[in-house]
Design an enzyme around this catalytic site. Structure first.
Site, short mmCIF file in Angstrom:
data_model
loop_
_atom_site.label_atom_id
_atom_site.label_comp_id
_atom_site.label_asym_id
_atom_site.label_seq_id
_atom_site.Cartn_x
_atom_site.Cartn_y
_atom_site.Cartn_z
N LYS A 132 -3.41 86.43 27.16
CA LYS A 132 -2.23 86.55 28.01
C LYS A 132 -1.66 85.19 28.40
CE LYS A 132 -0.89 89.06 32.25
NZ LYS A 132 -1.45 89.98 33.27
N GLU A 151 -4.92 86.27 39.34
CA GLU A 151 -4.99 86.01 37.89
C GLU A 151 -4.87 84.53 37.57
OE1 GLU A 151 -3.39 88.58 34.84
OE2 GLU A 151 -2.59 89.90 36.42
#
Length: 312
Positions: A132, A151
């Site tokens: 990602k 994150e």
């Protein structure tokens, strides 16, 4: 019956997962995934998309003070002993799949953590890995929040670019959750001829920094997936981790989107659910050869700001 070889028409599925408790073992989660895979086999499915971080709860909602507590959520190898039954069952059924998970890699002698997704072909081989790139949330603990979104603390920005691979007769790519909101991410796949994009996500219903948008979370999810599909002439399969998970409500809305931008299959629940639709990859040409004919209509020499530094 599953298709093999270079078939361009097949049945695809989004395998939505309901909540995963913090203490739910991977064996239990994989068991749930195997049940969805059995249902997929019974429906004649050839490709299944499981969600982002499909093997664990969405752990970035908590602050962990030490690596030992954090590392239990990461996979050091793929497949591993816990996930091997999924690989074996999918291969036996002739079903390819997408799987999102937290990856703990070793690079230059140090541990590096990624939010990762893989595409596995019908022979059980990993055909593509993506890490990602658009990491949302924040880096430092903010105790005033009802839940964290760390994150940026727990993952490193992906270093594999936006790969596309030839998988079972089609051009496949993958994005992860927040990536879907960035048209540049979809376009990077579209420029490589992607015909199917798998997108796993864990998206809270409540967004603490802008709660006035809470009622739009489902709408914005589908808006992003449909726009990405239409503007790049590709199928998009979105798969959610959904439901009330450890005090946080996650949206569902798992769906399959045609290259025209139309939703052709949609989940009705926020639990474990399989939604299916027929796929014809040749339909991508309707958009790629006409509305978004990149070779004919793109004007990349005018797009300089798209790759300018962040502070431009």
């Amino acid at each position: 019956m599953s298709n093999t070889g270079t078939d361009r028409k097949f049945i695809a599925a989004s395998a939505q997962l309901g909540p995963i408790a913090c203490d739910e073992p991977r064996s239990s989660v994989v068991g749930r995934m195997l049940a969805l895979l059995d249902e997929a086999k019974a429906r004649g499915v050839s490709f299944v998309v499981f969600p982002e971080l499909a093997l664990t709860t969405f752990f970035p909602r908590w602050f962990f003070g030490n690596d030992a507590d954090l590392d239990v959520f990461y996979e050091r190898a793929m497949p591993n002993a816990d996930v091997a039954p999924l690989f074996e069952a999918a291969k036996a059924a002739g079903i390819g799949f997408h799987l999102g998970y937290a990856e703990l890699a070793e690079e230059e002698g140090r541990a590096v953590r990624y939010n990762t997704a893989i595409l596995v072909d019908r022979e059980g081989k990993i055909a593509l890995k993506y890490r990602k790139i658009h990491l949302p949330g924040h880096r430092e603990h903010e105790p005033e929040r009802p839940f964290q979104h760390l994150e940026k603390r727990y993952f490193t920005r992906g270093n594999l670019g936006f790969p596309v691979a030839d998988v079972d007769g089609g051009r496949y790519g993958t994005l992860i959750c927040n990536d879907r909101r960035w048209p540049e991410a979809f376009r990077m796949l579209g420029l490589q001829g992607a015909e199917l994009v798998a997108v796993g996500y864990n998206t809270p219903q409540h967004y603490p920094p802008a709660p006035e948008h809470d009622h739009l979370q489902d709408f914005h999810n589908h808006l992003s997936l449909q726009a990405g599909a239409y503007q790049n002439g590709t199928y998009v399969i979105g798969s959610a981790k959904a439901g009330f998970e450890e005090g946080c409500e996650l949206i569902g809305g798992s769906c399959i989107v045609a290259p025209t931008g139309e939703i052709v299959a949609l989940a009705a629940t926020r639990g474990d659910e399989l939604v299916t639709a027929p796929i014809n990859l040749d339909r991508c040409r309707e958009i790629k050869a006409n509305i978004f004919n990149f070779a004919l209509h793109r004007e990349p020499d005018t797009y300089g700001l798209l790759t300018a530094p962040k502070d431009a």
